[in-house]
Design a protein around this motif. Structure first.
Motif, PDB file in Angstrom:
ATOM      1  N   MET A   9       0.840  -1.194   0.000  1.00 55.24           N
ATOM      2  CA  MET A   9       0.000   0.000   0.000  1.00 55.24           C
ATOM      3  C   MET A   9       0.870   1.238   0.000  1.00 55.24           C
ATOM      4  N   CYS A  10       0.210   2.389   0.028  1.00 58.49           N
ATOM      5  CA  CYS A  10       0.933   3.651  -0.076  1.00 58.49           C
ATOM      6  C   CYS A  10       1.814   3.881   1.149  1.00 58.49           C
ATOM      7  N   ASN A  11       3.118   4.010   0.918  1.00 59.65           N
ATOM      8  CA  ASN A  11       4.031   4.325   2.008  1.00 59.65           C
ATOM      9  C   ASN A  11       4.938   5.494   1.662  1.00 59.65           C
ATOM     10  N   LEU A  12       4.510   6.292   0.665  1.00 57.61           N
ATOM     11  CA  LEU A  12       5.303   7.439   0.239  1.00 57.61           C
ATOM     12  C   LEU A  12       4.375   8.472  -0.397  1.00 57.61           C
ATOM     13  N   GLN A  13       4.550   9.740  -0.011  1.00 56.91           N
ATOM     14  CA  GLN A  13       3.730  10.801  -0.589  1.00 56.91           C
ATOM     15  C   GLN A  13       4.564  12.057  -0.784  1.00 56.91           C
ATOM     16  N   SER A  14       3.988  13.034  -1.440  1.00 55.77           N
ATOM     17  CA  SER A  14       4.632  14.323  -1.649  1.00 55.77           C
ATOM     18  C   SER A  14       3.726  15.423  -1.102  1.00 55.77           C
ATOM     19  N   ASP A  15       4.339  16.456  -0.532  1.00 58.66           N
ATOM     20  CA  ASP A  15       3.590  17.635  -0.085  1.00 58.66           C
ATOM     21  C   ASP A  15       4.468  18.860  -0.293  1.00 58.66           C
ATOM     22  N   LYS A  16       4.191  19.592  -1.366  1.00 62.43           N
ATOM     23  CA  LYS A  16       4.913  20.831  -1.659  1.00 62.43           C
ATOM     24  C   LYS A  16       3.956  22.017  -1.626  1.00 62.43           C
ATOM     25  N   VAL A  17       2.861  21.884  -0.877  1.00 59.08           N
ATOM     26  CA  VAL A  17       1.822  22.905  -0.836  1.00 59.08           C
ATOM     27  C   VAL A  17       2.145  23.926   0.255  1.00 59.08           C
ATOM     28  N   PRO A  18       2.300  25.208  -0.077  1.00 55.57           N
ATOM     29  CA  PRO A  18       2.564  26.223   0.948  1.00 55.57           C
ATOM     30  C   PRO A  18       1.381  26.372   1.900  1.00 55.57           C
ATOM     31  N   VAL A  19       1.678  26.703   3.144  1.00 57.13           N
ATOM     32  CA  VAL A  19       0.624  26.885   4.138  1.00 57.13           C
ATOM     33  C   VAL A  19      -0.336  27.985   3.709  1.00 57.13           C
ATOM     34  N   SER A  20       0.178  29.036   3.085  1.00 58.99           N
ATOM     35  CA  SER A  20      -0.685  30.132   2.634  1.00 58.99           C
ATOM     36  C   SER A  20      -1.717  29.657   1.618  1.00 58.99           C
ATOM     37  N   VAL A  21      -1.335  28.703   0.775  1.00 60.23           N
ATOM     38  CA  VAL A  21      -2.262  28.158  -0.224  1.00 60.23           C
ATOM     39  C   VAL A  21      -3.320  27.306   0.468  1.00 60.23           C
ATOM     40  N   MET A  22      -2.907  26.525   1.465  1.00 57.52           N
ATOM     41  CA  MET A  22      -3.880  25.736   2.222  1.00 57.52           C
ATOM     42  C   MET A  22      -4.912  26.652   2.879  1.00 57.52           C
ATOM     43  N   ARG A  23      -4.428  27.705   3.522  1.00 53.17           N
ATOM     44  CA  ARG A  23      -5.332  28.623   4.228  1.00 53.17           C
ATOM     45  C   ARG A  23      -6.314  29.260   3.249  1.00 53.17           C
ATOM     46  N   GLN A  24      -5.834  29.708   2.104  1.00 48.73           N
ATOM     47  CA  GLN A  24      -6.708  30.325   1.119  1.00 48.73           C
ATOM     48  C   GLN A  24      -7.773  29.351   0.619  1.00 48.73           C
ATOM     49  N   ALA A  25      -7.382  28.096   0.412  1.00 45.84           N
ATOM     50  CA  ALA A  25      -8.320  27.093  -0.079  1.00 45.84           C
ATOM     51  C   ALA A  25      -9.432  26.835   0.921  1.00 45.84           C
ATOM     52  N   PHE A  26      -9.082  26.727   2.194  1.00 46.51           N
ATOM     53  CA  PHE A  26     -10.101  26.468   3.208  1.00 46.51           C
ATOM     54  C   PHE A  26     -10.969  27.700   3.449  1.00 46.51           C
ATOM     55  N   ASP A  27     -10.396  28.890   3.335  1.00 44.48           N
ATOM     56  CA  ASP A  27     -11.200  30.101   3.438  1.00 44.48           C
ATOM     57  C   ASP A  27     -12.264  30.142   2.348  1.00 44.48           C
ATOM     58  N   SER A  28     -11.894  29.678   1.147  1.00 48.21           N
ATOM     59  CA  SER A  28     -12.844  29.685   0.035  1.00 48.21           C
ATOM     60  C   SER A  28     -13.999  28.723   0.268  1.00 48.21           C
ATOM     61  N   LEU A  29     -13.819  27.783   1.182  1.00 44.23           N
ATOM     62  CA  LEU A  29     -14.868  26.824   1.532  1.00 44.23           C
ATOM     63  C   LEU A  29     -15.641  27.259   2.774  1.00 44.23           C
ATOM     64  N   ASP A  30     -15.384  28.489   3.239  1.00 46.40           N
ATOM     65  CA  ASP A  30     -15.990  28.996   4.474  1.00 46.40           C
ATOM     66  C   ASP A  30     -15.668  28.085   5.657  1.00 46.40           C
ATOM     67  N   LEU A  31     -14.468  27.546   5.648  1.00 44.16           N
ATOM     68  CA  LEU A  31     -14.002  26.694   6.734  1.00 44.16           C
ATOM     69  C   LEU A  31     -12.687  27.289   7.234  1.00 44.16           C
ATOM     70  N   SER A  32     -12.782  28.175   8.209  1.00 42.87           N
ATOM     71  CA  SER A  32     -11.602  28.901   8.674  1.00 42.87           C
ATOM     72  C   SER A  32     -10.558  27.927   9.212  1.00 42.87           C
ATOM     73  N   LEU A  33      -9.306  28.201   8.872  1.00 43.21           N
ATOM     74  CA  LEU A  33      -8.203  27.318   9.250  1.00 43.21           C
ATOM     75  C   LEU A  33      -7.371  27.996  10.324  1.00 43.21           C
ATOM     76  N   SER A  34      -7.277  27.373  11.489  1.00 41.82           N
ATOM     77  CA  SER A  34      -6.494  27.916  12.598  1.00 41.82           C
ATOM     78  C   SER A  34      -5.224  27.099  12.792  1.00 41.82           C
ATOM     79  N   PHE A  35      -4.295  27.661  13.577  1.00 39.70           N
ATOM     80  CA  PHE A  35      -2.991  27.040  13.805  1.00 39.70           C
ATOM     81  C   PHE A  35      -2.719  27.048  15.307  1.00 39.70           C
ATOM     82  N   PRO A  36      -3.278  26.102  16.047  1.00 40.11           N
ATOM     83  CA  PRO A  36      -3.172  26.120  17.513  1.00 40.11           C
ATOM     84  C   PRO A  36      -1.742  25.997  18.025  1.00 40.11           C
ATOM     85  N   GLU A  37      -0.837  25.482  17.222  1.00 38.57           N
ATOM     86  CA  GLU A  37       0.557  25.332  17.635  1.00 38.57           C
ATOM     87  C   GLU A  37       1.473  26.293  16.874  1.00 38.57           C
TER      88      GLU A  37
END
Length: 210
Positions: free
Chosen positions: A1-29
């Protein structure tokens, strides 16, 4: 099964994407300084997104896999017939990898072929996962698997559950049954390409039983 992945997505892009879904993204840590990585393996850490206690969603960085009772890493977990009433999360990715055995007649010791899977119509996506608290390592996550869709079936008998944007909020909403969200990817969801060279064989699949 899958044991390797890639993630080159900037945090700013993640935040913008979730904002567009009206799902605010917080960073508790705090906002993590995530380096772009094309080879995230078992026991490495990566960004996961889960429902926040006060509403919306939160991003934290956690280890991929927790050890089972024998100390083996639980990095994939079968979703078939399960509801997951707690611990749902989204695993940020722009690609994941599968491996196929050497062709018949290949020299002894030949390595497996590595294949890259990306979302055909989106630059990045999320993999459905669950997180748990382990007494020795703390919080960690695993990827959920299901029967393979047509894009994956020629390469593996299982697939990780790939979620496009329309399903992100639904997976984090515990009022929505898991069966309404999880399932094989329809034909044409994923694009596949052979990676240059050959890669080491994948580790065997492990699945923790509840």
């Amino acid at each position: 099964m899958c044991n390797l992945q890639s993630d080159k997505v900037p945090v700013s892009v993640m935040r913008q994407a979730f904002d567009s879904l009206d799902l605010s993204l917080s960073f508790p840590e705090g906002i993590p300084n995530l380096e772009p990585r094309s080879d995230i393996g078992i026991t490495d850490s990566n960004a996961i997104i889960r429902a926040a206690p006060g509403g919306g969603a939160e991003l934290v960085v956690r280890r991929w896999s927790w050890p089972d009772e024998r100390g083996k890493p639980v990095y994939n977990f079968r979703s078939d017939g399960r509801e997951f009433a707690r611990g749902r999360c989204l695993i940020v990715a722009d690609a994941f990898y599968e491996f196929t055995a050497p062709p018949k007649g290949a020299p002894r010791g030949a390595r497996k072929t590595r294949w890259q899977f990306t979302m055909a119509n989106e630059p990045w996506f999320c993999i459905a996962g669950i997180w748990r608290t382990h007494p020795e390592i703390g919080e960690a996550y695993t990827m959920l698997t299901t029967t393979p869709g047509p894009d994956i079936a020629p390469y593996h008998h299982r697939q990780v559950v790939v979620l496009g944007r329309r399903d992100w909020a639904r997976w984090l909403d515990y009022t929505i049954p898991a069966s309404d969200v999880l399932g094989p990817a329809p034909a044409g969801t994923l694009a596949v390409g052979r990676c240059a060279g050959e890669e080491p064989a994948a580790q065997p699949q492990l699945a923790l039983q509840p």
